[in-house]
Design an enzyme around this catalytic site. Structure first.
Site, PDB file in Angstrom:
ATOM      1  N   GLY A  71    -142.988  97.747  -2.562  1.00  0.00           N
ATOM      2  CA  GLY A  71    -143.975  96.679  -2.676  1.00  0.00           C
ATOM      3  C   GLY A  71    -144.234  95.998  -1.344  1.00  0.00           C
ATOM      4  N   GLY A  78    -138.318  93.918  -9.223  1.00  0.00           N
ATOM      5  CA  GLY A  78    -138.636  92.870 -10.186  1.00  0.00           C
ATOM      6  C   GLY A  78    -140.006  93.073 -10.801  1.00  0.00           C
ATOM      7  N   TYR A 125    -139.042  85.104 -16.671  1.00  0.00           N
ATOM      8  CA  TYR A 125    -138.956  85.317 -15.226  1.00  0.00           C
ATOM      9  C   TYR A 125    -138.094  84.239 -14.563  1.00  0.00           C
ATOM     10  CZ  TYR A 125    -140.612  86.211 -10.449  1.00  0.00           C
ATOM     11  OH  TYR A 125    -140.687  86.501  -9.103  1.00  0.00           O
ATOM     12  N   GLY A 148    -141.365  81.574  -2.035  1.00  0.00           N
ATOM     13  CA  GLY A 148    -142.406  80.850  -2.742  1.00  0.00           C
ATOM     14  C   GLY A 148    -143.594  81.776  -2.934  1.00  0.00           C
ATOM     15  N   TYR A 149    -144.780  81.260  -2.683  1.00  0.00           N
ATOM     16  CA  TYR A 149    -145.988  82.090  -2.823  1.00  0.00           C
ATOM     17  C   TYR A 149    -146.222  82.845  -1.520  1.00  0.00           C
ATOM     18  CZ  TYR A 149    -146.893  79.769  -7.214  1.00  0.00           C
ATOM     19  OH  TYR A 149    -146.792  79.317  -8.509  1.00  0.00           O
TER      20      TYR A 149
END
Length: 248
Positions: A13, A91, A154, A185-186
């Site tokens: 990813g 994940g 999650y 975080g994002y």
């Protein structure tokens, strides 16, 4: 730096690839796990990293299946040697409000996100203890610290990873094995790029740093925690969230 073998689960990813890249730049041999090598075009993934001078490879494994992890560990040992650095990054999400969540949505996510860390780590922890060196990093999330609407599964899995890390840190410390958590975080990935513009803007407005982070930010944290010299840093949760959530 010693050339050690690093296994990164879910390394194909956006964040995982950058973790593999930076570990490779540190001189690690990097192997990642994948579910479907052909469907995920892992040969091209590995070739792209090799073109950058990264010693990268991959193995098939469903981290949610303990038997599959046993088989994967045997394959890694035979082909590449002993794993000394482990990053549990695999994940998934299965978002739903709890009152609408199916048992499958809960158990499938927990099997990958939380049980997967046990399934994989269990295969390599004995060798790490015996050789008195090991670096384990579990990729959690800011939502494991704060909770999030529609993500009871999650958030629970990511909070569980830090509890897992803290306990493992105490067990591993006398044997030179560290265990830590990184909580992004994002981060700018294909997943956050798919968020509607208005929603993404509202998220960014809450981040003191003024923007989402980059995969490189997460990878640098992983490299810090997996360094040979990092043996006295263990049991911590290292947030990478631009100030979105700060804890003591």
């Amino acid at each position: 730096m010693t050339k050690r073998l690093a296994l990164v689960t879910g390394g194909e990813g956006g964040i995982g690839t950058e973790i593999c890249r930076q570990l490779g730049q540190q001189g690690r041999k990097v192997v990642t796990t994948c579910i479907d090598p052909d469907g995920q075009d892992m040969a091209a993934w590995a070739e792209a990293l090799r073109a950058e001078g990264i010693d990268a490879d991959y193995v098939r494994c469903d981290v949610g299946n303990y038997d599959a992890c046993e088989a994967m560990a045997a394959e890694v040992q035979e082909k590449f040697g002993t794993v000394e650095v482990l990053v549990n990054a695999a994940g998934i999400t299965r978002d739903s409000f709890l009152h609408k969540m199916s048992a499958d949505q809960w158990h499938t996510l927990i099997d990958i996100n939380l049980n997967g860390a046990f399934n994989v780590t269990r295969q390599f922890i004995n060798d790490m203890r015996e050789q008195r060196f090991g670096r384990i990093v579990n990729i959690s999330s800011v939502n494991g610290q704060t909770g999030q609407f529609g993500q009871t599964n999650y958030s629970a899995s990511k909070a569980g990873l830090h509890g897992f890390s803290m306990a493992l840190a105490k067990e591993g410390a006398p044997k030179g094995v560290t265990a830590n958590t990184v909580s992004p975080g994002y981060i700018k990935t294909s997943m956050t790029a798919a968020i509607p513009d208005a929603v993404r803007e509202s998220i960014v407005a809450q981040i003191p740093a003024g923007d989402m982070g980059l995969p490189e930010d997460v990878a640098r944290a992983v490299c810090f925690l997996t360094a040979d010299e990092g043996g006295y840093v263990t049991g911590i949760n290292l947030p990478v969230n631009g100030g979105l959530f700060c804890s003591f």
